[in-house]
Motif scaffolding. Sequence first.
Motif, PDB file in Angstrom:
ATOM      1  N   GLU A 112       0.835  -1.196   0.000  1.00  0.00           N
ATOM      2  CA  GLU A 112       0.000   0.000   0.000  1.00  0.00           C
ATOM      3  C   GLU A 112       0.874   1.251   0.000  1.00  0.00           C
ATOM      4  N   LEU A 113       0.493   2.227  -0.792  1.00  0.00           N
ATOM      5  CA  LEU A 113       1.206   3.500  -0.814  1.00  0.00           C
ATOM      6  C   LEU A 113       0.799   4.315   0.408  1.00  0.00           C
ATOM      7  N   LYS A 114       1.788   4.721   1.205  1.00  0.00           N
ATOM      8  CA  LYS A 114       1.517   5.485   2.420  1.00  0.00           C
ATOM      9  C   LYS A 114       2.152   6.871   2.318  1.00  0.00           C
ATOM     10  N   HIS A 115       1.729   7.757   3.188  1.00  0.00           N
ATOM     11  CA  HIS A 115       2.203   9.144   3.105  1.00  0.00           C
ATOM     12  C   HIS A 115       2.472   9.706   4.493  1.00  0.00           C
ATOM     13  N   LYS A 116       3.567  10.442   4.623  1.00  0.00           N
ATOM     14  CA  LYS A 116       3.878  11.201   5.825  1.00  0.00           C
ATOM     15  C   LYS A 116       4.312  12.594   5.400  1.00  0.00           C
ATOM     16  N   GLU A 117       4.246  13.543   6.325  1.00  0.00           N
ATOM     17  CA  GLU A 117       4.568  14.922   5.963  1.00  0.00           C
ATOM     18  C   GLU A 117       4.983  15.716   7.184  1.00  0.00           C
ATOM     19  N   PHE A 118       5.656  16.829   6.913  1.00  0.00           N
ATOM     20  CA  PHE A 118       6.046  17.770   7.960  1.00  0.00           C
ATOM     21  C   PHE A 118       5.887  19.174   7.419  1.00  0.00           C
ATOM     22  N   LEU A 119       5.364  20.076   8.250  1.00  0.00           N
ATOM     23  CA  LEU A 119       5.268  21.490   7.905  1.00  0.00           C
ATOM     24  C   LEU A 119       5.593  22.299   9.145  1.00  0.00           C
ATOM     25  N   GLY A 120       6.620  23.119   9.061  1.00  0.00           N
ATOM     26  CA  GLY A 120       7.055  23.911  10.198  1.00  0.00           C
ATOM     27  C   GLY A 120       6.076  25.008  10.570  1.00  0.00           C
ATOM     28  N   VAL A 121       6.390  25.711  11.642  1.00  0.00           N
ATOM     29  CA  VAL A 121       5.572  26.824  12.122  1.00  0.00           C
ATOM     30  C   VAL A 121       6.147  28.120  11.579  1.00  0.00           C
ATOM     31  N   SER A 122       5.352  28.864  10.866  1.00  0.00           N
ATOM     32  CA  SER A 122       5.800  30.127  10.297  1.00  0.00           C
ATOM     33  C   SER A 122       6.258  31.072  11.395  1.00  0.00           C
ATOM     34  N   GLY A 123       7.435  31.676  11.187  1.00  0.00           N
ATOM     35  CA  GLY A 123       7.984  32.593  12.180  1.00  0.00           C
ATOM     36  C   GLY A 123       8.964  31.943  13.122  1.00  0.00           C
ATOM     37  N   GLU A 124       9.065  30.612  13.077  1.00  0.00           N
ATOM     38  CA  GLU A 124      10.017  29.882  13.911  1.00  0.00           C
ATOM     39  C   GLU A 124      11.006  29.141  13.019  1.00  0.00           C
ATOM     40  N   ASP A 125      12.199  28.888  13.558  1.00  0.00           N
ATOM     41  CA  ASP A 125      13.193  28.113  12.817  1.00  0.00           C
ATOM     42  C   ASP A 125      12.685  26.680  12.699  1.00  0.00           C
ATOM     43  N   PRO A 126      12.391  26.209  11.482  1.00  0.00           N
ATOM     44  CA  PRO A 126      11.771  24.884  11.332  1.00  0.00           C
ATOM     45  C   PRO A 126      12.767  23.732  11.271  1.00  0.00           C
ATOM     46  N   ARG A 127      14.062  24.029  11.244  1.00  0.00           N
ATOM     47  CA  ARG A 127      15.031  23.009  10.852  1.00  0.00           C
ATOM     48  C   ARG A 127      15.170  21.868  11.864  1.00  0.00           C
ATOM     49  N   ARG A 128      15.238  22.163  13.140  1.00  0.00           N
ATOM     50  CA  ARG A 128      15.435  21.108  14.133  1.00  0.00           C
ATOM     51  C   ARG A 128      14.252  20.136  14.141  1.00  0.00           C
ATOM     52  N   ALA A 129      13.054  20.695  14.201  1.00  0.00           N
ATOM     53  CA  ALA A 129      11.863  19.835  14.236  1.00  0.00           C
ATOM     54  C   ALA A 129      11.760  19.015  12.954  1.00  0.00           C
ATOM     55  N   LEU A 130      12.086  19.634  11.826  1.00  0.00           N
ATOM     56  CA  LEU A 130      12.034  18.914  10.550  1.00  0.00           C
ATOM     57  C   LEU A 130      13.043  17.770  10.539  1.00  0.00           C
ATOM     58  N   ALA A 131      14.259  18.043  10.977  1.00  0.00           N
ATOM     59  CA  ALA A 131      15.313  17.026  10.961  1.00  0.00           C
ATOM     60  C   ALA A 131      14.966  15.858  11.883  1.00  0.00           C
ATOM     61  N   GLU A 132      14.437  16.169  13.065  1.00  0.00           N
ATOM     62  CA  GLU A 132      14.066  15.108  14.003  1.00  0.00           C
ATOM     63  C   GLU A 132      12.951  14.231  13.433  1.00  0.00           C
ATOM     64  N   GLN A 133      11.947  14.884  12.855  1.00  0.00           N
ATOM     65  CA  GLN A 133      10.830  14.125  12.309  1.00  0.00           C
ATOM     66  C   GLN A 133      11.262  13.291  11.110  1.00  0.00           C
ATOM     67  N   LEU A 134      12.144  13.831  10.296  1.00  0.00           N
ATOM     68  CA  LEU A 134      12.621  13.097   9.123  1.00  0.00           C
ATOM     69  C   LEU A 134      13.370  11.831   9.555  1.00  0.00           C
ATOM     70  N   CYS A 135      14.149  11.926  10.611  1.00  0.00           N
ATOM     71  CA  CYS A 135      14.873  10.752  11.104  1.00  0.00           C
ATOM     72  C   CYS A 135      13.918   9.684  11.641  1.00  0.00           C
ATOM     73  N   LYS A 136      12.760  10.098  12.113  1.00  0.00           N
ATOM     74  CA  LYS A 136      11.747   9.135  12.556  1.00  0.00           C
ATOM     75  C   LYS A 136      11.014   8.517  11.372  1.00  0.00           C
ATOM     76  N   ASP A 137      10.808   9.335  10.325  1.00  0.00           N
ATOM     77  CA  ASP A 137       9.990   8.894   9.195  1.00  0.00           C
ATOM     78  C   ASP A 137      10.760   8.045   8.191  1.00  0.00           C
ATOM     79  N   ILE A 138      12.076   8.261   8.087  1.00  0.00           N
ATOM     80  CA  ILE A 138      12.889   7.460   7.159  1.00  0.00           C
ATOM     81  C   ILE A 138      13.914   6.675   7.966  1.00  0.00           C
ATOM     82  N   PRO A 139      13.787   5.358   8.024  1.00  0.00           N
ATOM     83  CA  PRO A 139      14.772   4.551   8.754  1.00  0.00           C
ATOM     84  C   PRO A 139      16.133   4.619   8.061  1.00  0.00           C
ATOM     85  N   MET A 140      17.152   4.199   8.762  1.00  0.00           N
ATOM     86  CA  MET A 140      18.477   4.144   8.167  1.00  0.00           C
ATOM     87  C   MET A 140      18.564   2.981   7.181  1.00  0.00           C
TER      88      MET A 140
END
Length: 505
Positions: A342-370
Motif C-alpha cells: 500500500e502507498l503510504k504518506h507522511k509529511e512535515f510542515l514547520g511553524v511560520s515565524g520559527e526556525d523549522p530546521r530542528r523539528a524537521l530534521a528530528e521528524q525526518l529521522c523518525k519517518d525514514i529509517p536508516m
Amino acid sequence: MYKRQKHIGISKSRYTLFRQCPKALWLKTYKPEEIVVSDALQQRFEAGNAVGDLAMGLFGKFTEVTAYTPGGRLDLGKMTEETRKCLDAEVDVICEASFFYDGGYCAVDILKKENGGYAIYEVKSSTDGDKEVYAQDVAYQKYILENNGISVTGTYLVCIDSDYVLYGELDIHGLFQIQDISESVAQEHPLVASQVASAKKMLSKMDEEPDVDLNVHCHKPYDCAFWQYCSRHLPKQSVFNLYRMNFDKKIAHYQQGVITYEQLRNEELNEKQRMQLECNLGHTIYVNNVAIREFLNTLSYPLYFLDFETIQPVIPEYQGTHSYQQIPFQYSLHYIEEPDGELKHKEFLGVSGEDPRRALAEQLCKDIPMNVCTTAYNKAFECTRLRELAETFPDLSEHLLNIRDHIIDLLVPFQSGWYYVPAMGGSFSIKSVLPALFPDDPELDYHNLQGSVHNGGEAMNIFPRIKDMSPEEQQAARQSLLKYCELDTYAMVKVWEKLKEAAQG
C-alpha cells in the motif's frame, strides 16, 4: 488596447530598463498588460524593499523622506520638497532623497553628507556587486543630482555580504558590504544625457513600437518580463527549446535564420539535442528499455519518495544561517514497504515565524529509517539540504547523512536520454516530465490544486507570511502547502510507475 500617456518621466529603473532594451521600456509604458512577472522577479522586488529599509541605519541617525498620497502612491512632489528642506538644514543622512530634472526623477537610497558634498549609496539585495547595470543606475542618479546643484563626492554600492553568518543579534555592518564604484560610474556618466534624450524621443512616439528583435539582452543582465510577448512569433518548437544550449548560442542560430527543428537538422548538436529534434519531428517517443530496467534494479524496498520545500531569506533570520540560504520548512514523503504494498504518506510542515530546521530534521529521522532506499527528483537539492542539516545538528548527523547516501535520483533516466516524449519540450524537470507522461490526468495537474499554492515559488512566498494571517487564513494556507508538497512526491510515484511500464516494453 494600451493606455496612452502624454507625459512620461524617466526614473532610474526606467533608465536602466532602456539601457537593457529600449523596446522593453516602451512596452512597460504603453503595453504593461504584456508583462509576465515571475515568482523569482517578485521575490527580488520584495527582497529589495526589505534590504533597503534595513540599510537605512548603516550610518546611524537618518531622515527618510518617503511620503504617500491618500491613494497609497508615492507622493513625489512631497518627497522632493522634504529633500530640499533636509538639504537646507544640512541633514547628514537622507534616505530616499528625491530629485526632479527635466522630466527625469530619482530617489537616492542613501544620500550621505561627506567631503564637502554628498555621496550616493545605492542599496541592492544581491551579493554580486559587479553588474554593469548598477553603474548605469548610479550614473543616472549622479546626473540628476548634479543638475540640481548637488556636488556628488562619492558613489558607492551597498550589497549583501555572502560570507556573513547570523550569530546573536543581526549586525547590519556585517551583513552589508560597501564598494566604491566611482570608476565604473565615471565611464557611464558621460552617456547619460544622450541616453535620456533617446529614451524621451522613443517614448514620445506612443504609436510606434520600437523594432527591436530578440537578442542576448533578453536575458542580460536580467530576464525580460516581455519575453513571451516578443517571442510570440516563434514556432512552438524552436531553437529556444533545445536542451542545454546556452542562450547566446541560441541567439546566434536565430540571427542566422536557423530557428525551426527542421532547419536545425544540419547543425552540430549533442546526442540529447539530436534525440529531442528527431522525436519532435517524427512525433515519436524514445525509450531505452534496457537502461531503464538497469536503473530500476538499483531501487529496493521499502522505497521512499522525498521532496523538500524551502525558503531563502535575504536577511538571515535563524542562528547560524547566511543570506539566501535554502532553509527547509516542509517535506512530503510517500513510501511503499514492499512490492504491491500500500502507498503510504507522511509529511512535515514547520511553524511560520520559527526556525523549522530542528523539528524537521528530528521528524525526518523518525519517518525514514536508516539504510533504506529513498528517491528524489534532482537529488542534488535534497542531498545538499540533508548535508546542511547534518552540519547544523551533529547529534542527528549520522542518520541524516545515511538518508543522503541512500538517495537515488529519478531524474537520471530522463536526463540520460533513456526516456523522451516530445511534450517534454527539452526540459526534464518534474513539472515538464509529469504532464508529458500523463497529459490527461487531472489528478496530476498542479493547476487543479485548490488554494493558493501551485508551485514552489508560491510555497516559498506564502510560508513566511502565515504568521501574520488570521487563524482561518493560516489553516487554509497550511492546507494548500501540504496538498502541494504531497502532489510533488505523488508525482514522483507516478513517474516511477511509468518507468516500470517502460522497462517491461
